[in-house]
Write a protein that holds these residues in place. Structure first.
Motif, mmCIF file in Angstrom:
data_model
loop_
_atom_site.group_PDB
_atom_site.id
_atom_site.type_symbol
_atom_site.label_atom_id
_atom_site.label_comp_id
_atom_site.label_asym_id
_atom_site.label_seq_id
_atom_site.Cartn_x
_atom_site.Cartn_y
_atom_site.Cartn_z
ATOM 1 N N SER A 36 40.705 -20.740 39.373
ATOM 2 C CA SER A 36 40.547 -20.741 37.812
ATOM 3 C C SER A 36 41.673 -20.217 37.068
ATOM 4 O O SER A 36 42.607 -19.868 37.465
ATOM 5 C CB SER A 36 39.256 -19.973 37.581
ATOM 6 N N GLU A 37 41.373 -20.474 35.563
ATOM 7 C CA GLU A 37 42.379 -19.998 34.668
ATOM 8 C C GLU A 37 43.238 -18.821 34.958
ATOM 9 O O GLU A 37 42.392 -17.859 35.242
ATOM 10 C CB GLU A 37 41.730 -20.014 33.282
ATOM 11 N N GLY A 38 44.421 -19.013 34.910
ATOM 12 C CA GLY A 38 45.083 -17.601 35.446
ATOM 13 C C GLY A 38 45.822 -17.579 36.879
ATOM 14 O O GLY A 38 46.167 -16.649 37.365
ATOM 15 N N GLY A 39 45.194 -18.621 37.458
ATOM 16 C CA GLY A 39 45.505 -18.621 38.869
ATOM 17 C C GLY A 39 44.666 -17.636 39.709
ATOM 18 O O GLY A 39 44.770 -17.170 40.828
ATOM 19 N N ILE A 40 43.385 -17.291 39.248
ATOM 20 C CA ILE A 40 42.538 -16.396 40.173
ATOM 21 C C ILE A 40 41.828 -17.312 41.263
ATOM 22 O O ILE A 40 41.435 -18.553 41.119
ATOM 23 C CB ILE A 40 41.190 -15.992 39.134
ATOM 24 N N ILE A 41 41.869 -16.837 42.450
ATOM 25 C CA ILE A 41 41.185 -17.447 43.516
ATOM 26 C C ILE A 41 39.655 -16.576 44.015
ATOM 27 O O ILE A 41 40.042 -15.452 44.258
ATOM 28 C CB ILE A 41 41.970 -17.550 44.916
ATOM 29 N N THR A 42 38.847 -17.539 43.940
ATOM 30 C CA THR A 42 37.446 -16.771 44.327
ATOM 31 C C THR A 42 36.710 -17.709 45.366
ATOM 32 O O THR A 42 37.165 -19.100 45.441
ATOM 33 C CB THR A 42 36.426 -16.650 43.003
ATOM 34 N N PRO A 43 35.662 -17.191 46.165
ATOM 35 C CA PRO A 43 35.272 -18.199 46.813
ATOM 36 C C PRO A 43 34.335 -19.140 46.130
ATOM 37 O O PRO A 43 33.750 -18.893 45.123
ATOM 38 C CB PRO A 43 33.869 -17.162 47.546
#
Ligand SMILES: [Zn+2]
Length: 237
Positions: free
Chosen positions: A112-119
């Motif tokens: 997601s925005e800002g390069g955040i990685i989540t499951p």
């Protein structure tokens, strides 16, 4: 995380499978098959890209290298210094994590925005916890607030690439022609972080298909004809 296919054991000019004497000897063949990007964080790298052992060659508590892991083609990926050092020599049970050579890892995580990685929220609770374990194992959740190590630029890089991809998409919407589409693919290849480009252009099947074909080793069987991710045959996701 880009799902990849390293292919069968490479062969020599006579067609015989190559026995690597040292795991470092596999580096050239791995780059040929997988491209010059880290198999976990997707950072573009050249000389500092190391042969990564999925199952560590010398797990914690072991006194010597386990040779069948050390030289096994099917145990190799490529990793940057940050992913490599975070993952370290923790002995892993493969089924507890997602792996880019076995699963459709693009389905497992949300960028997601800002390069955040989540499951990915589309996974079951059990699979989300595997996705989370994979993020922790490789340190893909590290960012400047929880990681004071200035040398780890993975999150900063992702944030930058996210912005570059968003700008490219906006420009394309104003000026859509084939050459510009190809130029965006070249930009993606130069900056890497394939999953970010696949996320930002998720509504544009033509671009998704170009990205899927652009890099060596992308597991094309993880996507349908419109570039949408599919369950990987024999994968957990
Ligand atoms: Zn990495």
């Amino acid at each position: 995380m880009r799902p990849v296919n390293r292919g069968p054991i490479p062969t020599d000019e006579c067609g015989n499978e190559i026995n690597f004497n040292e795991y470092q000897d596999a580096r050239g063949k791995l780059i040929e098959r997988l491209g010059e990007t880290c198999s976990y964080c997707e950072m573009h790298l050249d000389s500092s890209l190391a042969v990564e052992h999925v199952k560590p060659k010398k797990p914690e508590g072991s006194n010597e290298n386990i040779q069948e892991r050390e030289l096994d083609w099917h145990n190799f990926l490529l990793a940057c210094v940050n992913c490599n050092s975070t993952k370290s020599n923790k002995d892993v049970i493969l089924d507890d994590y997602f792996w880019p050579d076995k699963d459709n890892t693009f389905r497992a995580f949300t960028y997601s925005e800002g390069g955040i990685i989540t499951p990915s929220s589309e996974l079951s609770a059990e699979l989300q916890s595997k996705a989370n374990a994979t993020i922790k194992l490789t340190g893909l959740d590290k960012h400047p607030l929880n990681n004071p190590k200035a040398s780890d630029r993975r999150w900063i890089n992702r944030r930058e690439i996210w912005n570059i991809a968003v700008q490219a998409k906006e420009r394309l919407s104003r000026n859509d022609y084939d050459d510009f589409r190809e130029q965006i693919v070249d930009t993606m290849t130069g900056h890497a972080y394939w999953s970010i480009w696949m996320t930002v252009f998720r509504d544009d099947s033509d671009m998704l298909n170009r990205f899927i074909k652009a890099l060596a080793g992308t597991a094309e069987d993880c996507f349908d004809h419109s570039g949408m991710p599919l369950q990987r045959p024999e994968g957990q996701v």
